[in-house]
Scaffold this motif. Structure first.
Motif, PDB file in Angstrom:
ATOM      1  N   GLN A 242       0.852  -1.185   0.000  1.00 27.16           N
ATOM      2  CA  GLN A 242       0.000   0.000   0.000  1.00 27.16           C
ATOM      3  C   GLN A 242       0.886   1.231   0.000  1.00 27.16           C
ATOM      4  O   GLN A 242       1.774   1.367   0.848  1.00 27.16           O
TER       5      GLN A 242
ATOM      6  N   SER B  89       1.220   5.376   0.046  1.00 26.03           N
ATOM      7  CA  SER B  89       0.593   6.662   0.349  1.00 26.03           C
ATOM      8  C   SER B  89       1.143   7.733  -0.580  1.00 26.03           C
ATOM      9  O   SER B  89       2.288   7.654  -1.033  1.00 26.03           O
TER      10      SER B  89
ATOM     11  N   GLN C  74      -6.393   6.803   3.235  1.00 20.11           N
ATOM     12  CA  GLN C  74      -6.726   6.290   1.907  1.00 20.11           C
ATOM     13  C   GLN C  74      -5.440   6.014   1.131  1.00 20.11           C
ATOM     14  O   GLN C  74      -4.609   6.915   0.958  1.00 20.11           O
ATOM     15  N   PRO C  75      -5.236   4.800   0.636  1.00 28.63           N
ATOM     16  CA  PRO C  75      -4.015   4.522  -0.127  1.00 28.63           C
ATOM     17  C   PRO C  75      -4.039   5.208  -1.485  1.00 28.63           C
ATOM     18  O   PRO C  75      -5.094   5.328  -2.110  1.00 28.63           O
TER      19      PRO C  75
ATOM     20  N   SER D 106      -2.856   0.533  -4.048  1.00 24.19           N
ATOM     21  CA  SER D 106      -2.904  -0.691  -3.257  1.00 24.19           C
ATOM     22  C   SER D 106      -2.814  -1.867  -4.209  1.00 24.19           C
ATOM     23  O   SER D 106      -3.572  -1.946  -5.184  1.00 24.19           O
TER      24      SER D 106
ATOM     25  N   GLY E 230      -7.002   2.047  -5.306  1.00 26.10           N
ATOM     26  CA  GLY E 230      -6.553   3.248  -4.625  1.00 26.10           C
ATOM     27  C   GLY E 230      -6.869   4.496  -5.417  1.00 26.10           C
ATOM     28  O   GLY E 230      -7.304   4.436  -6.573  1.00 26.10           O
TER      29      GLY E 230
END
Length: 391
Positions: A347, A349, A360-361, A364, A372
């Protein structure tokens, strides 16, 4: 593919679109040079190298949008861009958006049947092209693609000596175009379509305005071009990474972007001589070959199938990396791994804090799926599958 995540960036980034970036730059630095063609363009394209200021670029995109609407392109249509690494590609991208349509960038070196498959995947209704790129007869390819697809209603071209059936975009006057009603884009509106192969098939990937802005802001965390030197790009049109880290990064930073068309060492040398100290945007395999005494700073673009993939090892100069996961999404590494092993988390960022919702990614990775905020939508064919074999 992602369809259930918020499609807007958080404030203060929630009002930014490609068109708003163009308008802001034209208002802030109207007379500054924005785009500069390859110094050898006349030899490989038959057209003198062009240079556009931010003001001229803005005005030209509005006029191109009016030309497209006059030629029958409607809001919501898709326009396939078959263009070289020249000023016309950013022009076509923004002009298409300002006409309310969606630009789809097709690599110019693909075969006609592959280009036909790309046009079919994105349901293109028009094509923008040029006559040639060196020995590649791009205009003829565009004409053949249009002949094989009933959806293509118009093929238009920049420059001269275009094949029969291609409408020239040169020499139009204000009286030749329909009045343009400006299209106000939302961040959840489609902004870019690109293509990639998977298991021998052609897949189309669509990004929204918010996603292309987020990708551009990702690039800003990896490299900062200076106002004096700008960017020199070797990236040929065809991938979302080259849009985010080339045209959009230069637009946001309000710096000059020099576009080196088909790669030639003398052309690159001239571009760097004209913009000493420029940020060099290039593929990882090119960047890995730069000698230790190379004067330009760099940002390399690499392609990977997964976050744990192994790519090319860095050369004497280690630059930041913008990783393109086969057009599914982009991730950045400030340091090029010495062993070439990405080691990116499952995941990811966004590095700009507060850009998207907390937790919230941005990307992903789950089995074969990429989700994402930053994950592109895979366009499905009319029959329901995401892609089909290229003929």
């Amino acid at each position: 593919m992602t369809t259930d995540t918020p499609r807007f960036l958080n404030a203060p980034w929630d009002k930014i679109t490609v068109a708003s970036l163009v308008e802001a730059a034209a208002a802030r630095v109207p007379k500054q040079v924005f785009l500069r063609d390859c110094p050898h363009r006349l030899a490989w394209n038959g057209v003198e190298p062009r240079e556009l200021t931010f003001e001229t670029f803005h005005r030209s995109t509005l006029f191109l949008a009016a030309q497209l609407r006059t030629l029958g392109v409607q809001p919501g249509d898709c326009v396939l861009l078959m263009l070289p690494n020249s000023v016309e590609t950013p022009l076509a991208l923004v002009g298409t958006l300002m006409a309310g349509a969606v630009p789809a960038i097709a690599p110019a070196d693909e075969k006609v049947d592959t280009l036909r498959a790309m046009a079919e995947r994105c349901e293109a209704s028009a094509i923008l092209t040029v006559n040639r790129i060196g020995d590649i007869k791009l205009g003829e390819k565009a004409r053949q693609v249009a002949a094989r697809l009933i959806n293509i209603r118009c093929v238009a071209g920049f420059g001269f000596d275009l094949p029969d059936g291609i409408v020239s975009l040169e020499g139009w006057s204000e009286e030749d175009v329909m009045p343009l009603t400006p299209q106000t884009a939302r961040q959840d509106a489609p902004a870019l379509i690109t293509f990639a192969r998977k298991d021998g098939a052609i897949c189309a990937f669509r990004r929204t305005e918010a996603q292309v802005v987020a990708d551009m802001l990702l690039a800003t965390t990896l490299a900062t071009p200076t106002e004096e030197s700008g960017i020199v790009s070797l990236m040929q049109p065809g991938c979302s990474a080259s849009v985010a880290a080339g045209f959009l990064l230069a637009l946001q930073a309000k710096v000059t972007l020099a576009l080196v068309g088909p790669y030639e060492a003398p052309a690159l040398a001239k571009a760097l001589e004209r913009q000493p100290g420029a940020l060099l945007l290039a593929p990882d395999h090119f960047m890995a070959q730069l000698p230790k005494d190379a004067s330009a700073s760099g940002l390399a673009i690499g392609h990977a199938s997964s976050p744990k993939a192994t790519i090319m090892k860095p050369g004497p100069i280690s630059t930041p990396l913008l990783i393109d996961f086969e057009e599914h999404g982009l991730a950045g590494l400030r340091i090029w791994p010495p062993d070439g092993k990405l080691g990116i988390a499952e995941q990811v960022s966004h590095p700009l804090d507060g850009l998207i919702s907390a937790g919230q990614p941005f990307l992903s990775f789950e089995s074969d799926a990429v989700t994402g905020f930053g994950a592109a939508e895979v366009l499905s064919r009319p029959g329901g599958s995401s892609a089909g074999k290229a003929a």
